[in-house]
Design a protein around this motif. Structure first.
Motif, PDB file in Angstrom:
ATOM      1  N   MET A  84      -9.755  -5.159   1.501  1.00 42.15           N
ATOM      2  CA  MET A  84      -9.405  -4.152   2.490  1.00 42.15           C
ATOM      3  C   MET A  84      -8.907  -4.796   3.781  1.00 42.15           C
ATOM      4  SD  MET A  84     -11.697  -1.217   4.403  1.00 42.15           S
ATOM      5  CE  MET A  84     -12.458  -2.455   5.446  1.00 42.15           C
ATOM      6  N   THR A  85      -9.529  -5.893   4.172  1.00 45.14           N
ATOM      7  CA  THR A  85      -9.142  -6.549   5.418  1.00 45.14           C
ATOM      8  C   THR A  85      -7.711  -7.067   5.357  1.00 45.14           C
ATOM      9  OG1 THR A  85     -11.431  -7.203   5.857  1.00 45.14           O
ATOM     10  CG2 THR A  85      -9.706  -8.392   7.033  1.00 45.14           C
ATOM     11  N   VAL A  86      -7.370  -7.767   4.258  1.00 47.79           N
ATOM     12  CA  VAL A  86      -6.018  -8.323   4.158  1.00 47.79           C
ATOM     13  C   VAL A  86      -4.992  -7.234   3.880  1.00 47.79           C
ATOM     14  CG1 VAL A  86      -6.126  -8.839   1.677  1.00 47.79           C
ATOM     15  CG2 VAL A  86      -4.654 -10.193   3.148  1.00 47.79           C
ATOM     16  N   GLY A  87      -5.383  -6.174   3.165  1.00 45.39           N
ATOM     17  CA  GLY A  87      -4.427  -5.117   2.840  1.00 45.39           C
ATOM     18  C   GLY A  87      -4.266  -4.088   3.933  1.00 45.39           C
ATOM     19  N   PHE A  88      -5.377  -3.602   4.460  1.00 41.15           N
ATOM     20  CA  PHE A  88      -5.327  -2.530   5.466  1.00 41.15           C
ATOM     21  C   PHE A  88      -5.307  -3.083   6.883  1.00 41.15           C
ATOM     22  CE2 PHE A  88      -7.715   0.185   8.415  1.00 41.15           C
ATOM     23  CZ  PHE A  88      -6.897   1.314   8.417  1.00 41.15           C
ATOM     24  N   GLN A  89      -6.346  -3.792   7.251  1.00 36.32           N
ATOM     25  CA  GLN A  89      -6.508  -4.179   8.650  1.00 36.32           C
ATOM     26  C   GLN A  89      -5.431  -5.149   9.129  1.00 36.32           C
ATOM     27  OE1 GLN A  89     -10.513  -5.200   9.604  1.00 36.32           O
ATOM     28  NE2 GLN A  89     -10.047  -5.868  11.665  1.00 36.32           N
ATOM     29  N   SER A  90      -5.114  -6.153   8.324  1.00 34.23           N
ATOM     30  CA  SER A  90      -4.136  -7.139   8.779  1.00 34.23           C
ATOM     31  C   SER A  90      -2.761  -6.506   8.977  1.00 34.23           C
ATOM     32  CB  SER A  90      -4.047  -8.299   7.788  1.00 34.23           C
ATOM     33  OG  SER A  90      -3.518  -7.875   6.547  1.00 34.23           O
ATOM     34  N   LEU A  91      -2.347  -5.615   8.065  1.00 32.55           N
ATOM     35  CA  LEU A  91      -1.037  -4.975   8.209  1.00 32.55           C
ATOM     36  C   LEU A  91      -1.033  -3.964   9.348  1.00 32.55           C
ATOM     37  CD1 LEU A  91       0.129  -4.417   4.522  1.00 32.55           C
ATOM     38  CD2 LEU A  91       0.587  -6.327   6.055  1.00 32.55           C
ATOM     39  N   GLY A 165      -7.254  -1.209  -5.721  1.00 35.21           N
ATOM     40  CA  GLY A 165      -7.845  -1.171  -4.383  1.00 35.21           C
ATOM     41  C   GLY A 165      -6.956  -1.787  -3.329  1.00 35.21           C
ATOM     42  N   ILE A 166      -6.416  -2.966  -3.619  1.00 38.48           N
ATOM     43  CA  ILE A 166      -5.586  -3.630  -2.610  1.00 38.48           C
ATOM     44  C   ILE A 166      -4.253  -2.902  -2.439  1.00 38.48           C
ATOM     45  CG2 ILE A 166      -4.345  -5.292  -4.065  1.00 38.48           C
ATOM     46  CD1 ILE A 166      -5.003  -7.399  -1.894  1.00 38.48           C
ATOM     47  N   THR A 167      -3.772  -2.259  -3.498  1.00 38.32           N
ATOM     48  CA  THR A 167      -2.546  -1.457  -3.380  1.00 38.32           C
ATOM     49  C   THR A 167      -2.767  -0.276  -2.456  1.00 38.32           C
ATOM     50  OG1 THR A 167      -1.828  -2.084  -5.610  1.00 38.32           O
ATOM     51  CG2 THR A 167      -0.828  -0.115  -4.642  1.00 38.32           C
ATOM     52  N   ALA A 168      -3.875   0.435  -2.666  1.00 32.88           N
ATOM     53  CA  ALA A 168      -4.190   1.575  -1.804  1.00 32.88           C
ATOM     54  C   ALA A 168      -4.360   1.134  -0.352  1.00 32.88           C
ATOM     55  CB  ALA A 168      -5.458   2.267  -2.300  1.00 32.88           C
ATOM     56  N   CYS A 169      -5.073   0.016  -0.145  1.00 27.97           N
ATOM     57  CA  CYS A 169      -5.305  -0.470   1.216  1.00 27.97           C
ATOM     58  C   CYS A 169      -4.009  -0.927   1.875  1.00 27.97           C
ATOM     59  CB  CYS A 169      -6.313  -1.622   1.186  1.00 27.97           C
ATOM     60  SG  CYS A 169      -7.996  -1.119   0.753  1.00 27.97           S
ATOM     61  N   LEU A 171      -0.865   0.142   1.260  1.00 25.24           N
ATOM     62  CA  LEU A 171      -0.052   1.311   1.605  1.00 25.24           C
ATOM     63  C   LEU A 171      -0.644   2.040   2.811  1.00 25.24           C
ATOM     64  CD1 LEU A 171       0.673   2.614  -2.000  1.00 25.24           C
ATOM     65  CD2 LEU A 171       2.328   1.627  -0.414  1.00 25.24           C
ATOM     66  N   CYS A 172      -1.968   2.170   2.831  1.00 27.60           N
ATOM     67  CA  CYS A 172      -2.611   2.831   3.971  1.00 27.60           C
ATOM     68  C   CYS A 172      -2.460   2.000   5.242  1.00 27.60           C
ATOM     69  CB  CYS A 172      -4.091   3.075   3.675  1.00 27.60           C
ATOM     70  SG  CYS A 172      -4.405   4.352   2.435  1.00 27.60           S
ATOM     71  N   GLY A 173      -2.484   0.676   5.109  1.00 27.62           N
ATOM     72  CA  GLY A 173      -2.307  -0.183   6.278  1.00 27.62           C
ATOM     73  C   GLY A 173      -0.919  -0.054   6.870  1.00 27.62           C
ATOM     74  N   ILE A 174       0.100   0.017   6.006  1.00 28.80           N
ATOM     75  CA  ILE A 174       1.475   0.196   6.486  1.00 28.80           C
ATOM     76  C   ILE A 174       1.617   1.538   7.185  1.00 28.80           C
ATOM     77  CG2 ILE A 174       3.879   0.467   5.760  1.00 28.80           C
ATOM     78  CD1 ILE A 174       3.279  -1.496   3.482  1.00 28.80           C
ATOM     79  N   ALA A 175       1.036   2.588   6.586  1.00 32.16           N
ATOM     80  CA  ALA A 175       1.115   3.912   7.196  1.00 32.16           C
ATOM     81  C   ALA A 175       0.341   3.957   8.510  1.00 32.16           C
ATOM     82  CB  ALA A 175       0.570   4.960   6.225  1.00 32.16           C
ATOM     83  N   PHE A 176      -0.847   3.344   8.531  1.00 28.27           N
ATOM     84  CA  PHE A 176      -1.703   3.378   9.721  1.00 28.27           C
ATOM     85  C   PHE A 176      -1.069   2.623  10.881  1.00 28.27           C
ATOM     86  CE2 PHE A 176      -5.481   2.521  12.279  1.00 28.27           C
ATOM     87  CZ  PHE A 176      -6.192   3.710  12.151  1.00 28.27           C
ATOM     88  N   LEU A 267       2.475   8.765   2.941  1.00 27.87           N
ATOM     89  CA  LEU A 267       2.356   8.547   4.383  1.00 27.87           C
ATOM     90  C   LEU A 267       3.317   7.463   4.860  1.00 27.87           C
ATOM     91  CD1 LEU A 267      -1.525   8.754   4.860  1.00 27.87           C
ATOM     92  CD2 LEU A 267       0.191  10.441   5.555  1.00 27.87           C
ATOM     93  N   CYS A 268       3.484   6.416   4.054  1.00 31.49           N
ATOM     94  CA  CYS A 268       4.441   5.360   4.422  1.00 31.49           C
ATOM     95  C   CYS A 268       5.852   5.920   4.538  1.00 31.49           C
ATOM     96  CB  CYS A 268       4.425   4.248   3.377  1.00 31.49           C
ATOM     97  SG  CYS A 268       2.981   3.185   3.430  1.00 31.49           S
ATOM     98  N   LEU A 269       6.236   6.722   3.565  1.00 28.20           N
ATOM     99  CA  LEU A 269       7.597   7.260   3.529  1.00 28.20           C
ATOM    100  C   LEU A 269       7.857   8.262   4.644  1.00 28.20           C
ATOM    101  CD1 LEU A 269       7.999   7.757  -0.337  1.00 28.20           C
ATOM    102  CD2 LEU A 269       8.964   5.928   1.072  1.00 28.20           C
ATOM    103  N   THR A 270       6.815   8.923   5.100  1.00 31.36           N
ATOM    104  CA  THR A 270       7.009  10.002   6.082  1.00 31.36           C
ATOM    105  C   THR A 270       6.670   9.607   7.516  1.00 31.36           C
ATOM    106  OG1 THR A 270       4.769  10.834   5.585  1.00 31.36           O
ATOM    107  CG2 THR A 270       6.620  11.813   4.376  1.00 31.36           C
ATOM    108  N   THR A 271       5.934   8.507   7.711  1.00 31.18           N
ATOM    109  CA  THR A 271       5.487   8.198   9.073  1.00 31.18           C
ATOM    110  C   THR A 271       5.947   6.843   9.599  1.00 31.18           C
ATOM    111  OG1 THR A 271       3.392   7.173   8.349  1.00 31.18           O
ATOM    112  CG2 THR A 271       3.404   9.571   8.672  1.00 31.18           C
ATOM    113  N   PHE A 272       6.437   5.951   8.735  1.00 30.85           N
ATOM    114  CA  PHE A 272       6.732   4.598   9.196  1.00 30.85           C
ATOM    115  C   PHE A 272       7.852   4.603  10.235  1.00 30.85           C
ATOM    116  CE2 PHE A 272       8.667   0.391   9.069  1.00 30.85           C
ATOM    117  CZ  PHE A 272       7.547  -0.413   9.196  1.00 30.85           C
ATOM    118  N   ARG A 273       7.648   3.815  11.302  1.00 26.24           N
ATOM    119  CA  ARG A 273       8.628   3.718  12.382  1.00 26.24           C
ATOM    120  C   ARG A 273       9.123   2.277  12.512  1.00 26.24           C
ATOM    121  NH1 ARG A 273       6.646   3.946  16.986  1.00 26.24           N
ATOM    122  NH2 ARG A 273       4.411   3.989  16.549  1.00 26.24           N
ATOM    123  N   TRP A 274      10.444   2.114  12.661  1.00 30.34           N
ATOM    124  CA  TRP A 274      11.042   0.798  12.828  1.00 30.34           C
ATOM    125  C   TRP A 274      11.126   0.401  14.289  1.00 30.34           C
ATOM    126  CZ3 TRP A 274      12.147  -2.342   8.762  1.00 30.34           C
ATOM    127  CH2 TRP A 274      12.146  -1.769   7.501  1.00 30.34           C
TER     128      TRP A 274
END
Length: 280
Positions: A84-91, A165-169, A171-176, A267-274
């Motif tokens: 979760m840390t490398v997938g969600f928090q780091s991203l 698990g790491i896939t979900a984290c 994608l959620c990290g990119i969206a977050f 969420l990634c497709l609808t919220t990501f900002r460049w």
């Protein structure tokens, strides 16, 4: 970034001559090098779970139940936390910083396909996540007599739970990452979420020892199910009767993690900002 500056003669044709797989791998190597050059990222992402194992396993040396030592239980939470840390928090921290520095804005102005940026992040997360898991297993096995999975099915379960698990984290990290207003505030936004999930998902404590309302809230998020799936790998099958559902519920683990993969992708497709909000 690996892409050349926009407007350079021959840039577009040069990019086109490089195959998609090679583009992704080049970006992945760059992301890994950048990660390893950041002492803060390396220490917090890779060293933190190992330090926690050294501390907790040294303090709590007894058994949770007959035949189940605390170390055997704790390693499941630490592997899940590491992923979760490398997938969600780091991203969720890295991407706002890069957005704030204008890296994403410059990337969008080059011929480099946008997906290459995300491919690089995914490769970095996969490589670091795998290395971290191997490191945790090695430390726990060598120093605390961790019993590794003894069947092919358990190794297979370790694999698919980790991948989902790491896939979900990720994608959620990119969206977050779009929630942080600036790169400076990214850590303050993402870290509390990560810590709360760890304390409520059975990472530091036996999950069934937590209050019922806390268990119900944790069950809404991926980390709880990652921990539960990994417990089926490292704990005896009989321990499943002590889970809230009376078993390890691997089918439910797969379903919830898959749902979060879909939610994260949407969420990634609808919220990501460049660009930052001040860039318009």
């Amino acid at each position: 970034m690996t892409s050349p500056a926009a407007g350079t003669p021959g840039t577009s044709s040069a990019v086109q001559r490089i195959g998609p797989a090679r583009l992704g791998l080049r970006q992945g190597r760059l992301e890994i090098r950048q990660f390893m050059r950041s002492r803060e990222s390396v220490v917090f992402t890779m060293a933190f779970p190992v330090i926690m194992i050294l501390i907790f396993a040294s303090i709590f040396t007894g058994e949770i139940t007959d035949g189940v030592r605390f170390t055997q239980y704790f390693i499941t939470g630490m592997i899940a936390t590491g992923l979760m840390t490398v997938g969600f928090q780091s991203l969720a921290i890295q991407i706002p910083i890069e957005r704030d520095r204008g890296v994403l804005k410059r990337l969008r102005g080059t011929p480099m396909p946008k997906w290459v940026y995300f491919a690089g992040k995914v490769i970095m997360v996969a490589v670091i996540g795998f290395a971290e898991t191997v490191l945790l297993l090695a430390v726990a096995t060598l120093l605390f007599d961790l019993q590794l999975p003894d069947t092919a099915f358990k190794w297979f379960t370790l694999g698919w739970v980790s991948v989902l698990g790491i896939t979900a984290c990720t994608l959620c990290g990119i969206a977050f990452s779009s929630l942080a207003r600036s790169g400076r505030s990214a850590s303050a936004v993402a870290t509390p979420v990560s810590l709360v999930l760890q304390f409520t998902s059975g990472v530091f404590f036996v999950f069934t020892a937590l209050p019922g309302w806390m268990q119900q809230i944790a069950a809404l998020f991926p980390l709880k199910w990652m921990c539960q799936g990994l417990r089926s790998v490292f704990l005896p099958e009989a321990f499943g009767t002590q889970e809230p559902g009376g078993s390890f519920e691997l089918g439910m683990v797969a379903l919830v993690l898959a749902i979060w993969c879909v939610i994260g992708l949407v969420l990634c497709l609808t919220t990501f900002r460049w660009t930052t909000k001040r860039d318009g």
